[in-house]
Design an enzyme around this catalytic site. Structure first.
Site, PDB file in Angstrom:
ATOM      1  CB  CYS A 159      -9.657   9.266  18.908  1.00 29.00           C
ATOM      2  SG  CYS A 159      -9.409   8.110  20.226  1.00 29.00           S
ATOM      3  N   GLY A 168       4.250  20.837   1.969  1.00 31.04           N
ATOM      4  CA  GLY A 168       5.634  20.815   2.427  1.00 31.04           C
ATOM      5  C   GLY A 168       5.930  19.780   3.507  1.00 31.04           C
ATOM      6  CG  ASN A 211      -4.108   9.541   3.931  1.00 34.22           C
ATOM      7  OD1 ASN A 211      -4.782   9.486   2.897  1.00 34.22           O
ATOM      8  ND2 ASN A 211      -4.649   9.647   5.117  1.00 34.22           N
ATOM      9  CB  THR A 245      -6.360  21.244   3.918  1.00 32.49           C
ATOM     10  OG1 THR A 245      -5.892  20.125   4.672  1.00 32.49           O
ATOM     11  CG2 THR A 245      -7.837  21.458   4.201  1.00 32.49           C
TER      12      THR A 245
END
Ligand code: PLP
Length: 396
Positions: A328, A202, A153, A74
Site C-alpha cells: 500500500c 533482533g 523476506n 536497516t
C-alpha cells in the site's frame, strides 16, 4: 485457540519470554554505561554486552570481536554498503546486488548511485534465485562489493551463498549478505559461506526491536569500514553511540536459544508449512507457489490464488494476520516488486499471500488458517466472473 492468529513472522516475531527474562535486570538494576571504564556499573554492563557478542558470534561461526552492534538491520545494511563504498573508493566504484533485495539495501544503493557509485542489479530466475554465471559476468576490475541477501523476506528463497562466496573470493571482491531472515532459522556460517559482512536484527528471531548487528570480518581479509555515525568511537570506531544494553542482552539470548533449538524447530516449522501448503493445494485449484520450494526457509509459504485480490482475501480473513503481495503506497496499490521480478504478472502478484509461520504457532492455528483461507477464496471466486469464465472455458 486465541484470535487473531499471528502468522506474519517475516515482518516481526513475538519476543520469546526467555529473552524478556534475560533483559529485565538491565533496565533497572544493571543500568551502567558499557563504555564507563571507572566503576563496577560500567564493567557489569560491558560484561553483559561481551557475552551477547559471543552468543551472536557462536550462531554465525564468527568471533566476538567481529560483531558490531547497531539499531537493527536497516542500519547494518546502510553501514555495510556505505562504509565499504567509502573505505574502498580508491579501489573501485562498482557494487553488485540483486533486484529482490530488501528496501534497506535497494534504497541505500540508490543513494550511492547519486554519489557516483555504479550499481548492477542482477535479475532473478522464475524460482527467485540469481544466476551465478550472470554474477560472474557482472564483476569488473572496479567491483568492490557483492551484496546478496541470504533468504528473501517475501518468498523465503535461499540463495546459493557458498557459491557466491567462492566467486567473490576468486575475484577478490567483498561479500555482504542481509541475512535477517536466515539467521536463527537455518544454519548460517560466515566461514563456510565465505561472507565478509553480514546484517542481522533482533526482532526477526524472537528478540527485541531496535537492536541488530553487523558482522565485519577481521581476518582473510580484514574488512575496512568507514563509520557512518560520528561520535565517541564506540564499537572499535565503526559505530558511535551508547550501547543499548538491555536490547543487546536480548539479542544475544535470542541467538543462543535459536542455536540450541534450530534442528528441532526447523523440522517442526517445515512440517507445519507443508501441512498448510498441502491443504491449500488439495482443496483449491489455480493456486501457485511463488519461489523455489527446494531452496526455501522452512517457515515460509507464498501463494498466489488466481482470480482473487489479495487485499479482498485479507479482509475476508480478518482474524488472521498475514501479508499480501501488494504494498500500500499513498494512493495506489503496487504489486510486490519481488513477485514481479520472478516474472509474475500484476494479477498474480496482487493475488498473493505470504504466510510466515513462527515458534509460537500451533498445529491448530495452522489448520484454522488453512480452512479460513480456503473458505474465503471459494466465496470470492463465486463472485468472480473471470473465474466463472475460466471454468466454463476449461469445461468445453
Ligand atoms: C526486517 C528486515 C530488514 C530490516 O530490519 P530492521 O531491524 O527492522 O531495520 C532488513 N532486511 C530484511 C531482509 C528484513 O526482513
Amino acid at each position: 485457540m486465541k484470535l487473531p492468529v499471528y502468522m506474519d513472522n517475516h515482518a516481526t516475531t513475538r519476543m520469546d519470554p526467555r529473552v524478556f527474562e534475560a533483559m529485565k535486570p538491565y533496565f533497572m538494576e544493571v543500568f551502567g554505561n558499557a563504555a564507563s571504564r571507572n566503576h563496577s556499573f560500567g564493567w557489569e554492563a560491558e560484561e553483559a554486552v561481551e557475552k551477547s557478542r559471543r552468543q551472536i558470534a557462536d550462531l554465525i561461526g564468527a568471533t566476538a570481536k567481529e560483531i558490531v552492534f547497531t539499531s537493527g538491520a536497516t542500519e547494518s545494511n546502510n553501514l555495510a554498503l556505505k562504509g565499504v563504498a567509502e573505505a574502498y573508493g580508491e579501489r573501485g566504484n562498482h557494487i553488485i546486488i540483486q533486484v529482490t533485495e530488501h528496501k534497506a539495501v535497494l534504497d541505500t544503493c540508490r543513494r550511492l548511485e547519486r554519489e557516483g557509485i555504479r550499481v548492477t542489479y542482477l535479475p532473478v530466475k522464475p524460482d527467485g534465485l540469481i544466476d551465478l554465471d550472470q554474477l560472474r559476468d557482472a564483476i569488473t576490475d572496479q567491483t568492490i562489493l557483492i551484496s546478496i541477501m541470504y533468504a528473501n523476506n517475501e518468498i523465503g528463497v535461499v540463495q546459493p551463498m557458498k557459491e557466491i562466496g567462492q566467486i567473490a573470493k576468486e575475484k577478490g571482491v567483498l561479500f555482504h549478505s542481509d541475512a535477517v531472515q536466515a539467521v536463527g532459522k537455518i544454519p548460517v556460517d560466515v566461514a563456510e559461506d565465505g561472507i565478509d559482512l553480514l546484517s542481522l536484527t533482533g526482532h526477526k528471531l524472537y528478540g527485541p526491536k531496535g537492536v541488530g548487528a553487523l558482522y565485519v570480518r577481521r581476518r582473510h581479509p580484514r574488512v575496512q569500514l568507514t563509520a557512518q555515525m560520528d561520535g565517541g568511537g564506540h564499537e572499535r570506531g565503526m559505530r558511535s553511540g551508547t550501547l543499548n544494553v538491555p536490547g543487546i542482552v536480548g539479542l544475544g539470548a535470542a541467538c543462543e536459544i535459536a542455536k540450541a533449538e534450530m534442528p528441532e524447530e526447523s523440522k517442526h516449522m517445515s512440517f507445519l508449512r507443508d501441512k498448510l501448503k498441502n491443504k491449500l493445494t488439495a482443496e483449491l485449484d489455480e493456486v501457485f507457489i511463488n519461489g523455489s520450494m527446494e531452496r526455501r526457509l522452512p517457515h515460509n509459504l507464498n501463494v498466489s490464488f488466481a482470480y482473487v485480490e489479495g487485499e479482498s482475501l485479507l479482509m475476508g480473513i480478518n482474524d488472521v494476520a498475514v501479508s499480501s503481495g501488494s504494498a500500500c503506497t499513498s494512493a495506489t496499490l503496487e504489486p510486490s516488486y519481488v513477485l514481479k521480478a520472478l516474472g509474475a504478472g500484476d494479477d498474480l502478484a496482487h493475488s498473493s499471500i505470504r504466510f510466515g509461520i513462527g515458534r509460537f504457532n500451533t498445529e491448530e492455528e495452522v489448520d484454522y488458517v488453512g480452512n479460513r483461507v480456503i473458505d474465503v477464496v471459494k466465496k470470492l471466486r463465486e463472485l468472480s466472473p473471470l473465474y466463472e469464465m475460466a471454468k466454463e472455458g476449461a469445461a468445453h
